[in-house]
Design a protein around this motif. Structure first.
Motif, short mmCIF file in Angstrom:
data_model
loop_
_atom_site.label_atom_id
_atom_site.label_comp_id
_atom_site.label_asym_id
_atom_site.label_seq_id
_atom_site.Cartn_x
_atom_site.Cartn_y
_atom_site.Cartn_z
N VAL A 88 16.57 5.99 15.29
CA VAL A 88 15.51 5.36 16.08
C VAL A 88 15.75 5.69 17.55
N ILE A 89 14.77 6.32 18.18
CA ILE A 89 14.87 6.75 19.57
C ILE A 89 13.88 5.95 20.42
N ALA A 90 14.30 5.54 21.62
CA ALA A 90 13.39 4.87 22.55
C ALA A 90 13.32 5.67 23.84
N GLY A 91 12.10 5.94 24.29
CA GLY A 91 11.88 6.57 25.58
C GLY A 91 11.53 5.48 26.58
N VAL A 92 12.50 5.11 27.44
CA VAL A 92 12.39 3.89 28.24
C VAL A 92 12.10 4.23 29.70
N HIS A 93 10.83 4.26 30.06
CA HIS A 93 10.44 4.51 31.45
C HIS A 93 9.99 3.20 32.09
N GLY A 94 10.18 3.08 33.38
CA GLY A 94 9.78 1.85 34.07
C GLY A 94 10.56 0.65 33.57
N TRP A 95 9.84 -0.46 33.41
CA TRP A 95 10.48 -1.70 33.01
C TRP A 95 10.60 -1.84 31.50
N ALA A 96 11.74 -2.38 31.06
CA ALA A 96 11.92 -2.86 29.70
C ALA A 96 12.40 -4.30 29.84
N ALA A 97 11.47 -5.23 29.77
CA ALA A 97 11.79 -6.64 30.01
C ALA A 97 11.46 -7.46 28.77
N GLY A 98 12.17 -8.57 28.60
CA GLY A 98 11.89 -9.45 27.48
C GLY A 98 11.92 -8.71 26.16
N ALA A 99 10.81 -8.75 25.43
CA ALA A 99 10.71 -8.08 24.14
C ALA A 99 10.97 -6.59 24.26
N GLY A 100 10.61 -6.01 25.41
CA GLY A 100 10.88 -4.58 25.62
C GLY A 100 12.37 -4.29 25.63
N MET A 101 13.14 -5.16 26.28
CA MET A 101 14.59 -4.98 26.30
C MET A 101 15.17 -5.21 24.90
N SER A 102 14.60 -6.15 24.15
CA SER A 102 15.05 -6.37 22.78
C SER A 102 14.89 -5.10 21.95
N LEU A 103 13.77 -4.40 22.11
CA LEU A 103 13.54 -3.17 21.35
C LEU A 103 14.50 -2.06 21.78
N VAL A 104 14.81 -1.99 23.07
CA VAL A 104 15.78 -1.00 23.53
C VAL A 104 17.13 -1.24 22.86
N CYS A 105 17.52 -2.51 22.76
CA CYS A 105 18.81 -2.84 22.15
C CYS A 105 18.86 -2.50 20.66
N LEU A 106 17.70 -2.37 20.03
CA LEU A 106 17.64 -2.03 18.61
C LEU A 106 17.72 -0.53 18.36
N ALA A 107 17.42 0.28 19.38
CA ALA A 107 17.37 1.73 19.19
C ALA A 107 18.77 2.31 18.98
N ASP A 108 18.83 3.38 18.20
CA ASP A 108 20.09 4.11 18.05
C ASP A 108 20.41 4.90 19.30
N VAL A 109 19.39 5.49 19.90
CA VAL A 109 19.54 6.23 21.16
C VAL A 109 18.39 5.83 22.07
N ALA A 110 18.70 5.38 23.28
CA ALA A 110 17.68 4.98 24.25
C ALA A 110 17.84 5.82 25.51
N ILE A 111 16.79 6.54 25.86
CA ILE A 111 16.82 7.44 27.02
C ILE A 111 15.98 6.83 28.14
N GLY A 112 16.57 6.73 29.32
CA GLY A 112 15.86 6.19 30.47
C GLY A 112 15.91 7.14 31.64
N GLY A 113 15.46 6.66 32.78
CA GLY A 113 15.47 7.45 34.01
C GLY A 113 16.07 6.64 35.15
N PRO A 114 16.26 7.25 36.30
CA PRO A 114 16.80 6.51 37.45
C PRO A 114 15.95 5.30 37.82
N GLY A 115 14.65 5.35 37.53
CA GLY A 115 13.77 4.23 37.86
C GLY A 115 13.65 3.19 36.78
#
Length: 266
Positions: free
Chosen positions: A101-128
């Motif tokens: 499970v991959i998450a492409g995390v741009h901008g904000w990951a708050a609340g439920a969004g952060m919960s989904l990031v924590c569930l991913a096997d690999v989560a890719i974000g950016g400096p922002g």
């Protein structure tokens, strides 16, 4: 990409099941329709997928629940309970998949969004990229499994601090803590997440499944029990079509063709 059975927020392409968990509507808050479609797709596709990709459409990955809708609900407890039911059905279906499970995390990951990031096997974000539990700010408690996943990623003491202080985490801090896997340029977060999802979808799916199973069970086993489980798992892998192809390709000094094996199986 082509839509899956007419589901507009779920698409299957090159073995990647792409699920849109938020849109620009309502400030990129969690999308109930996307979650429901995602749950139905995860339960239906089976061997047709090699990876799952979670994305948001808009300026953020997911800014959390729709707080304005919470406020407008005639009975807030009933409304929020229904949102949690839909969300948690998706979380359970996502947790049950054996592919990466991959998450492409741009901008904000708050609340439920952060919960989904924590569930991913690999989560890719950016400096922002920024992350925040967000629940205490509206007097709520976590959902989406954050109270279970976050301590397992960062440790119980740090999880307490992050949740109780409603900490805002930068992309760099999220990588250091292990919540995000790595950072790429803000403008290519989704492209890189898709590239990785396609690469993994073409890889040794049964190997990935075995790895995920071993990792999941390791938290409740002794080392001796885990060694037994590893021995049993690697023996099964050695005589599987994927395992045979991998070893044969290595000996023959060629690239393993795992994708064709999965096509034959399907």
């Amino acid at each position: 990409m082509t839509s899956l059975d007419g589901l507009s927020k779920v698409q299957l392409d090159e073995g990647v099941l792409r699920i849109t968990i938020s849109t620009a509507d309502n400030g990129t808050s969690l999308d109930g329709e996307g979650l429901d479609q995602g749950t139905r797709a995860l339960e239906a596709v089976g061997d047709r997928i090699g990876s799952v990709l979670l994305v948001g459409e808009g300026p953020n990955f997911c800014a959390g629940g729709n707080v304005r809708a919470f406020a407008a609900a005639p009975v807030r407890s009933e409304y929020v309970a229904e949102i949690a039911r839909v969300f948690h059905a998706f979380v359970r279906a996502l947790d049950a998949v054996t592919v990466p499970v991959i998450a492409g995390v741009h901008g904000w990951a708050a609340g439920a969004g952060m919960s989904l990031v924590c569930l991913a096997d690999v989560a890719i974000g950016g400096p922002g990229t920024k992350m925040r539990p967000a629940y205490p700010s509206i007097g709520y408690t976590p959902d989406g499994g954050m109270s279970w996943t976050l301590p397992r990623i960062v440790g119980i003491a740090r999880a307490r601090e992050i949740l109780l202080t409603d900490a805002v985490l930068s992309g760099d801090e999220a990588v250091r803590l292990g919540i995000l896997s790595r950072l790429v340029g803000d403008d290519v977060v989704q492209d890189e997440a898709l590239r990785l999802a396609r690469t993994l979808a073409a890889g040794p799916t049964s190997s990935y499944s075995g790895i995920k199973t071993l990792l999941s069970a390791s938290t409740t086993r002794t080392l001796a029990e885990q060694l037994d489980a590893e021995a049993a798992s690697i023996a099964v892998a050695a005589d599987s079509p994927i395992g045979r192809e991998g070893v044969d390709a290595f000996v023959e000094k060629r690239r393993a063709d795992f994708a064709s094996i999965k096509e034959v199986r399907a």
